[in-house]
Design an enzyme around this catalytic site. Sequence first.
Site, PDB file in Angstrom:
ATOM      1  NE  ARG A 127      -7.369 -25.555  58.269  1.00  0.00           N
ATOM      2  CZ  ARG A 127      -7.004 -24.701  57.321  1.00  0.00           C
ATOM      3  NH1 ARG A 127      -5.980 -24.982  56.545  1.00  0.00           N
ATOM      4  NH2 ARG A 127      -7.635 -23.569  57.170  1.00  0.00           N
ATOM      5  NE  ARG A 157      -4.016 -20.170  57.588  1.00  0.00           N
ATOM      6  CZ  ARG A 157      -5.291 -20.086  57.969  1.00  0.00           C
ATOM      7  NH1 ARG A 157      -5.946 -18.956  57.779  1.00  0.00           N
ATOM      8  NH2 ARG A 157      -5.899 -21.106  58.514  1.00  0.00           N
ATOM      9  NE  ARG A 204     -12.265 -23.973  63.816  1.00  0.00           N
ATOM     10  CZ  ARG A 204     -11.734 -22.973  63.130  1.00  0.00           C
ATOM     11  NH1 ARG A 204     -11.823 -21.746  63.581  1.00  0.00           N
ATOM     12  NH2 ARG A 204     -11.128 -23.214  62.006  1.00  0.00           N
ATOM     13  NE  ARG A 238      -5.610 -19.331  53.535  1.00  0.00           N
ATOM     14  CZ  ARG A 238      -6.471 -19.734  54.457  1.00  0.00           C
ATOM     15  NH1 ARG A 238      -7.521 -18.998  54.748  1.00  0.00           N
ATOM     16  NH2 ARG A 238      -6.302 -20.882  55.060  1.00  0.00           N
ATOM     17  CE  LYS A 270     -14.115 -19.756  59.031  1.00  0.00           C
ATOM     18  NZ  LYS A 270     -13.641 -20.673  57.988  1.00  0.00           N
TER      19      LYS A 270
HETATM   20  P1  AP5 Z   1     -10.329 -17.050  53.487  1.00  0.00           P
HETATM   21  O1  AP5 Z   1     -11.139 -15.817  53.592  1.00  0.00           O
HETATM   22  O2  AP5 Z   1      -8.936 -17.014  54.002  1.00  0.00           O
HETATM   23  O3  AP5 Z   1     -11.144 -18.305  54.092  1.00  0.00           O
HETATM   24  P2  AP5 Z   1     -11.474 -18.675  55.609  1.00  0.00           P
HETATM   25  O4  AP5 Z   1     -12.864 -19.196  55.622  1.00  0.00           O
HETATM   26  O5  AP5 Z   1     -11.160 -17.537  56.524  1.00  0.00           O
HETATM   27  O6  AP5 Z   1     -10.469 -19.874  55.791  1.00  0.00           O
HETATM   28  P3  AP5 Z   1      -9.521 -20.265  57.012  1.00  0.00           P
HETATM   29  O7  AP5 Z   1      -8.619 -21.340  56.475  1.00  0.00           O
HETATM   30  O8  AP5 Z   1      -8.859 -19.067  57.613  1.00  0.00           O
HETATM   31  O9  AP5 Z   1     -10.544 -20.851  58.002  1.00  0.00           O
HETATM   32  P4  AP5 Z   1     -10.233 -21.785  59.151  1.00  0.00           P
HETATM   33  O10 AP5 Z   1     -11.485 -21.703  59.934  1.00  0.00           O
HETATM   34  O11 AP5 Z   1      -9.795 -23.133  58.756  1.00  0.00           O
HETATM   35  O12 AP5 Z   1      -8.928 -21.134  59.825  1.00  0.00           O
HETATM   36  P5  AP5 Z   1      -8.738 -20.235  61.117  1.00  0.00           P
HETATM   37  O13 AP5 Z   1      -7.718 -19.217  60.795  1.00  0.00           O
HETATM   38  O14 AP5 Z   1     -10.036 -19.802  61.699  1.00  0.00           O
HETATM   39  O15 AP5 Z   1     -10.328 -17.502  51.945  1.00  0.00           O
HETATM   40  C1  AP5 Z   1      -9.586 -18.626  51.504  1.00  0.00           C
HETATM   41  C2  AP5 Z   1      -8.985 -18.347  50.117  1.00  0.00           C
HETATM   42  O16 AP5 Z   1     -10.039 -18.240  49.159  1.00  0.00           O
HETATM   43  C3  AP5 Z   1      -8.199 -17.031  50.019  1.00  0.00           C
HETATM   44  O17 AP5 Z   1      -7.126 -17.225  49.149  1.00  0.00           O
HETATM   45  C4  AP5 Z   1      -9.211 -16.024  49.416  1.00  0.00           C
HETATM   46  O18 AP5 Z   1      -8.563 -15.012  48.661  1.00  0.00           O
HETATM   47  C5  AP5 Z   1     -10.033 -16.940  48.535  1.00  0.00           C
HETATM   48  N1  AP5 Z   1     -11.440 -16.559  48.455  1.00  0.00           N
HETATM   49  C6  AP5 Z   1     -12.240 -16.154  49.473  1.00  0.00           C
HETATM   50  N2  AP5 Z   1     -13.500 -15.944  49.032  1.00  0.00           N
HETATM   51  C7  AP5 Z   1     -13.480 -16.261  47.692  1.00  0.00           C
HETATM   52  C8  AP5 Z   1     -14.478 -16.249  46.673  1.00  0.00           C
HETATM   53  N3  AP5 Z   1     -15.755 -15.919  46.937  1.00  0.00           N
HETATM   54  N4  AP5 Z   1     -14.113 -16.642  45.415  1.00  0.00           N
HETATM   55  C9  AP5 Z   1     -12.828 -17.003  45.154  1.00  0.00           C
HETATM   56  N5  AP5 Z   1     -11.833 -17.009  46.068  1.00  0.00           N
HETATM   57  C10 AP5 Z   1     -12.165 -16.638  47.327  1.00  0.00           C
HETATM   58  O19 AP5 Z   1      -8.139 -21.305  62.138  1.00  0.00           O
HETATM   59  C11 AP5 Z   1      -6.856 -21.857  61.941  1.00  0.00           C
HETATM   60  C12 AP5 Z   1      -6.546 -22.821  63.079  1.00  0.00           C
HETATM   61  O20 AP5 Z   1      -6.564 -22.123  64.342  1.00  0.00           O
HETATM   62  C13 AP5 Z   1      -7.539 -23.983  63.262  1.00  0.00           C
HETATM   63  O21 AP5 Z   1      -7.256 -25.080  62.409  1.00  0.00           O
HETATM   64  C14 AP5 Z   1      -7.317 -24.314  64.754  1.00  0.00           C
HETATM   65  O22 AP5 Z   1      -6.135 -25.040  64.933  1.00  0.00           O
HETATM   66  C15 AP5 Z   1      -7.135 -22.941  65.371  1.00  0.00           C
HETATM   67  N6  AP5 Z   1      -8.398 -22.323  65.785  1.00  0.00           N
HETATM   68  C16 AP5 Z   1      -8.916 -21.148  65.330  1.00  0.00           C
HETATM   69  N7  AP5 Z   1     -10.073 -20.868  65.925  1.00  0.00           N
HETATM   70  C17 AP5 Z   1     -10.326 -21.899  66.780  1.00  0.00           C
HETATM   71  C18 AP5 Z   1     -11.401 -22.199  67.664  1.00  0.00           C
HETATM   72  N8  AP5 Z   1     -12.464 -21.371  67.778  1.00  0.00           N
HETATM   73  N9  AP5 Z   1     -11.337 -23.345  68.395  1.00  0.00           N
HETATM   74  C19 AP5 Z   1     -10.269 -24.178  68.296  1.00  0.00           C
HETATM   75  N10 AP5 Z   1      -9.221 -23.957  67.463  1.00  0.00           N
HETATM   76  C20 AP5 Z   1      -9.247 -22.827  66.711  1.00  0.00           C
END
Ligand code: AP5
Length: 223
Positions: A176, A165, A100, A139, A25
């Site tokens: 998660r 991270r 979410r 990552r 994402k």
């Molecule tokens: P990446 O693009 O970083 O993946 P992502 O989907 O963004 O993963 P996240 O871990 O950031 O998602 P998340 O929803 O768990 O975390 P968030 O920050 O929102 O890609 C991942 C890896 O794969 C990278 O190394 C990349 O290079 C590689 N990659 C990508 N695409 C690829 C491909 N096609 N092929 C190969 N490699 C690839 O949330 C974190 C925390 O914040 C949550 O756990 C929660 O505590 C809190 N939080 C955030 N938003 C909310 C909400 N709305 N409500 C409540 N709590 C929240």
Amino acid sequence: MTSLYLSVNSDFMFLVMIGPPGAGKGTQAKRLAETLGLSHVSTGEIFRQNISRKTELGLRVKELLEDGTLVPDDLTIELVQDKIDQLVNGSGAIFDGFPRNLEQAKALDDMLLLHDKGVDLAPLINLSDSNIIERLTGRRTDKDTGKIYHLIYDPPPDNANVEQRSDDKRDTVLRRIEDYHQSTVPMLAYYDDRDLLCEIDGDNTIDQVTTALLEVIRGRVFA
Ligand code: AP5
């Protein structure tokens, strides 16, 4: 990919990027925001910035993020609410990691409706649970630019100032993934019922996923 980039012109749109942790994402939202001239709103990134700046919000959510636990809805919705005036006056936005769950999705609709706006498309990047672990353990994020890398699929340059991270440890990742199935998957019908959901296979290369997303946006939003 280049020709598609050139053929999509942004007017005004709100995209909601959905997917399990590690689906890509953030990687894709950054690319699309740059290509389409949209704001990128990642609630996870905003929480992490507050944690590193040790703000009051950062101190409240630090442990939750480290544990891979979702932040309470009221805090998260307030965070987006504070940005909405600015977003509706720009050319639109890509929400990444928000909403979410159903409550957050309804809250976003209410916020946008007050400005006669709505969600235009909800791309869902799918990735199997087994692939998520490999994505997240490899990552690395550039501390200075926020650029996301992967040790195998998108290696950082030697001089990049990267870090891992704290929520990318295996046990935390499993929690998660469970949260995603419990809280986010039930929200999908909310967008699907309005024909806004479009599924993208996240198990392709980064460029292929970008191309697929741009094709869908071009076909659905600009049709
Ligand atoms: P990446 O693009 O970083 O993946 P992502 O989907 O963004 O993963 P996240 O871990 O950031 O998602 P998340 O929803 O768990 O975390 P968030 O920050 O929102 O890609 C991942 C890896 O794969 C990278 O190394 C990349 O290079 C590689 N990659 C990508 N695409 C690829 C491909 N096609 N092929 C190969 N490699 C690839 O949330 C974190 C925390 O914040 C949550 O756990 C929660 O505590 C809190 N939080 C955030 N938003 C909310 C909400 N709305 N409500 C409540 N709590 C929240």
